[in-house]
Design a protein around this motif. Structure first.
Motif, mmCIF file in Angstrom:
data_model
loop_
_atom_site.group_PDB
_atom_site.id
_atom_site.type_symbol
_atom_site.label_atom_id
_atom_site.label_comp_id
_atom_site.label_asym_id
_atom_site.label_seq_id
_atom_site.Cartn_x
_atom_site.Cartn_y
_atom_site.Cartn_z
ATOM 1 N N VAL A 65 0.864 -1.188 0.000
ATOM 2 C CA VAL A 65 0.000 0.000 0.000
ATOM 3 C C VAL A 65 0.895 1.231 0.000
ATOM 4 O O VAL A 65 1.559 1.523 0.990
ATOM 5 C CB VAL A 65 -0.934 0.029 1.225
ATOM 6 C CG1 VAL A 65 -1.689 1.352 1.292
ATOM 7 C CG2 VAL A 65 -1.908 -1.142 1.193
ATOM 8 N N ASN A 66 0.917 1.949 -1.106
ATOM 9 C CA ASN A 66 1.737 3.155 -1.212
ATOM 10 C C ASN A 66 0.925 4.435 -1.133
ATOM 11 O O ASN A 66 1.459 5.494 -0.774
ATOM 12 C CB ASN A 66 2.528 3.136 -2.518
ATOM 13 C CG ASN A 66 3.566 2.029 -2.530
ATOM 14 O OD1 ASN A 66 4.346 1.886 -1.580
ATOM 15 N ND2 ASN A 66 3.582 1.228 -3.578
ATOM 16 N N TYR A 67 -0.360 4.365 -1.480
ATOM 17 C CA TYR A 67 -1.216 5.550 -1.494
ATOM 18 C C TYR A 67 -2.462 5.256 -0.664
ATOM 19 O O TYR A 67 -3.170 4.277 -0.909
ATOM 20 C CB TYR A 67 -1.586 5.924 -2.935
ATOM 21 C CG TYR A 67 -0.354 6.170 -3.777
ATOM 22 C CD1 TYR A 67 0.268 7.415 -3.765
ATOM 23 C CD2 TYR A 67 0.191 5.142 -4.554
ATOM 24 C CE1 TYR A 67 1.414 7.632 -4.521
ATOM 25 C CE2 TYR A 67 1.330 5.358 -5.309
ATOM 26 C CZ TYR A 67 1.946 6.606 -5.293
ATOM 27 O OH TYR A 67 3.084 6.826 -6.026
ATOM 28 N N LEU A 68 -2.747 6.124 0.273
ATOM 29 C CA LEU A 68 -3.696 5.799 1.340
ATOM 30 C C LEU A 68 -5.141 6.134 1.010
ATOM 31 O O LEU A 68 -5.438 7.122 0.325
ATOM 32 C CB LEU A 68 -3.298 6.545 2.615
ATOM 33 C CG LEU A 68 -1.971 6.129 3.251
ATOM 34 C CD1 LEU A 68 -1.570 7.116 4.340
ATOM 35 C CD2 LEU A 68 -2.092 4.712 3.824
ATOM 36 N N GLU A 69 -6.022 5.299 1.564
ATOM 37 C CA GLU A 69 -7.438 5.620 1.694
ATOM 38 C C GLU A 69 -7.728 5.725 3.193
ATOM 39 O O GLU A 69 -7.570 6.775 3.787
ATOM 40 C CB GLU A 69 -8.291 4.563 0.982
ATOM 41 C CG GLU A 69 -8.123 4.610 -0.536
ATOM 42 C CD GLU A 69 -8.870 3.518 -1.270
ATOM 43 O OE1 GLU A 69 -9.599 2.723 -0.621
ATOM 44 O OE2 GLU A 69 -8.735 3.444 -2.514
#
Length: 668
Positions: A537-541
């Motif tokens: 996971v590199n870009y968060l939600e």
């Protein structure tokens, strides 16, 4: 959600000598002295082999039970009820459970506990206004009736001018332009056609002239009476008007000379009656939230655990399974949208202690007044995604939310975050008409990208608007701002979908630590975002901090989570009424949306702080920290790399996010 995370809200106070058979208004059976679980006359029964409903009905008949329904459409799990057992009791009905378990076709049988769930925003009516009902007209609700972008005449409904949340011209002392911008969305040709929203509440007056043509009877059900007719139960106080009011906000018909008009007046509304009973059960909640998930698109909930500032509670096992199944498999795999009112506990409560509103599977909606402030009853928390509107200034008679009411009446006094959630559901119905392929995640991303600060502000000056590491503006009270229906449908119509979502357990801190006033705890987790694994996971939600701790006064505990891009979320605020000294939090999933679209790799920190409570006699509290586990949810690749840039007001946001990613900790 585990019930060990807070006080058992299904406990009863017992009297030493006298048992009161009735229920007090707060839903508690009072007896004095000790505390006991509330047990209901409902059972969850699991069969030990296939056979489905036919075998389940046979088992019920053999054992003296009444068959109710399958659980979430299962062929093996069923809801039974026994009419010879009281609706609420303090001891388990061991003989009845044993009788079920002895049956050769039964694998397990569990008597259901009861717990309290409360409507949000209900206020008694002093005067019941009566509308002038004209002859019924067919609802004007067709995208095909006008050209895209053509300016339509404004609705002629008698209460439309009172609906400042749809078109704020300054009426009721509001701020002109502070509204949901739905008129522009209607002018673009969207009314919610083909979309069904289920109102999970105390029923719907489906005979109302403003609702009956948009009522989806096939998708409706009464889980309190176990029949297909979710009509509200009459009371002298009109207490059961809640669901009807919420339904009108979504789907009230246009130009029929009755009340006002719904946000998505071309959409359908279904009634799921499940609140009007002394105690809720996991079975009833699960069946409601899993009811016809390929027919119902949106589930709107304006209720939750007690908003008393000391309750920590959320969905039980079956209900959580229903919600997860809905987002994974509902709408034929695109996922159901669950819209939740954030809570009416005011500044002394925190909606991150409400496991429904704080779930990443739901869209938590707070409310604002017609002049841009947070209402006095609004809770704040880091899990809130966006805001709509509740009531305006109290000095104005028509400053509430105008909508439908029981028995063909209208009201202009609907309020609370109860009023906010259905407005959001209506906006999402417009978006789903604009793009039928939107997933539940798409809806959340569209919410973040198109919501606007507008004129929203904290009148107390505590919670400022901030930019996160991805350059997205957020506020602890209002999330990413007020929903903008026109911007959302415009972006939705061009939306190209998202990369796959992953879940990364970033690390844990498990060494026990004591803390007290002046001796706070600071912890850090260095995360590689599960690089090189299938869960990268590199870009968060969403980000969750699972925390286990206890303190001598739980309400003094506050917690702050800081991301590698230096965004700090207050994941737990002070709750002065929470005097718990035993349960604390047990792996409670505190959630934040404030780090949305940030780069996730790097050092995360958690600060646990005891803050003195004004007026508390003994402010020498102590605590024991046991565990923090950090879980990151998001995408491996940049989420907006392939999205359109033509939408007005969104182009700048997408460009800023892209630049933030380029200068972030990691690029993929």
């Amino acid at each position: 959600m585990p019930n060990s995370c807070g006080p058992r809200r299904s406990r009863l106070l017992l009297a030493v000598f006298v048992v009161v058979a009735g229920l007090f208004p707060d839903g508690v059976v009072v007896v004095l002295g000790r505390e006991y679980d509330v047990l209901t006359n409902n059972w969850l029964v699991e069969l030990n082999h296939e056979g489905g409903e036919r075998v389940a009905r046979s088992v019920a008949a053999d054992t003296g039970f009444e068959f109710v329904a399958p659980v979430m459409g299962s062929d093996s799990h069923f809801h039974f009820v026994h009419r010879g057992v009281p609706h609420a009791r303090i001891r388990r009905s061991v003989p009845h459970t044993r009788l079920l378990r002895k049956h050769p076709h039964v694998k397990s049988a569990v008597q259901q506990s009861g717990f309290l769930r409360h409507k949000r925003g209900y206020k008694p009516l002093d005067n019941i206004p009566v509308n002038n009902v004209a002859q019924p007209l067919a609802a004007v609700s067709s995208h095909d009736n006008f050209a895209h972008g053509k300016k339509l005449p404004l609705p002629t409904d008698p209460d439309f001018e009172k609906e400042w949340y749809l078109r704020n011209t300054g009426q009721s002392k509001g701020v002109p332009g502070l509204d949901l911008n739905v008129v522009e969305a209607w002018n673009m040709g969207y009314t919610g056609k083909g979309v069904t929203t289920a109102i999970m509440d105390d029923g719907i007056d489906y005979l109302h002239e403003d609702l009956k043509y948009n009522y989806n009877a096939d998708a409706s059900y009464d889980f309190s009476s176990n029949d297909p007719y979710p009509y509200p139960r009459y009371t002298d106080t009109w207490f059961n008007s809640h669901g009807t009011r919420c339904a009108g906000e979504v789907s009230a018909a246009r130009d029929n000379n009755v009340c006002g008009v719904g946000v998505a007046y071309g959409s359908m509304v279904a009634g799921l009656r499940m609140l009007d009973q002394p105690f809720m059960t996991d079975l009833i909640e699960a069946n409601a939230m899993g009811h016809m998930p390929n027919v119902i698109d949106i589930y709107s909930a304006s209720w939750g655990p007690t908003d008393d500032g000391k309750t920590v509670d959320g969905p039980r096992n079956l209900t959580m399974r229903a919600i997860v199944n809905g987002v994974n498999n509902g709408r034929y795999g695109k996922g159901n949208i669950y819209v939740w009112a954030s809570g009416d506990g005011g500044p002394n409560d925190d909606c991150n202690c409400d496991g429904y509103a704080a779930s990443m599977w739901t869209v938590s909606i707070n409310s604002a007044t017609n002049d841009g402030r947070t209402a006095g009853y609004d809770e704040s928390c880091s899990s809130t995604l966006a805001s709509t509107f509740s009531n305006g200034k109290s000095s104005s008679h028509d400053a509430g939310v105008a909508t439908t009411d029981l028995y063909n009446n209208c009201t202009a006094s609907h309020s609370g975050t109860s009023a906010a959630a259905p407005e959001a559901a209506g906006v999402y119905a417009l978006a789903l008409e604009a793009n039928k392929n939107l997933t539940w995640r798409d809806i959340q991303h569209l919410t973040v990208l198109t919501s606007k600060r507008n004129s929203l502000y904290d009148s107390n000056g505590v919670h400022k608007w901030q930019l996160n590491g991805a350059r997205l503006e957020f506020n602890h009270l209002f999330g990413y701002g007020v929903l903008d229906a026109a911007a959302m449908v415009d972006l939705a119509s061009q939306w190209k979908g998202l990369p796959e979502r992953f879940h990364c357990t970033a690390g844990s801190v498990t060494d026990e630590r004591e803390f007290s006033f002046g001796q706070n705890i600071h912890m850090a987790i260095d995360s590689d975002s599960c690089v090189g694994t299938e869960n990268e996971v590199n870009y968060l939600e969403h980000v969750q901090a699972y925390v286990t701790l206890r303190s001598s006064y739980r309400g003094t505990v506050t917690m702050y989570l800081t991301s590698p891009m230096n965004t700090t979320s207050m994941i737990l605020s002070q709750r002065p009424n929470d005097d718990d000294d035993k349960n604390g939090f047990t792996r409670w999933p505190f959630m934040t949306t404030h780090t949305w679209a940030e780069v996730s790799r790097g050092t995360w920190s958690l600060d646990v702080v005891l803050e003195p409570i004004l007026g508390l006699k003994n402010n020498h509290e102590t605590g024991l920290f046991k565990e923090w586990t950090l879980v990151l949810h998001g995408t491996k690749t940049a989420p907006y790399a392939n999205q359109p840039l033509a939408v007005e007001g969104v182009h700048e946001k997408l460009e800023m996010v892209s630049r933030a990613h380029e200068s972030g900790v990691v690029m993929v």
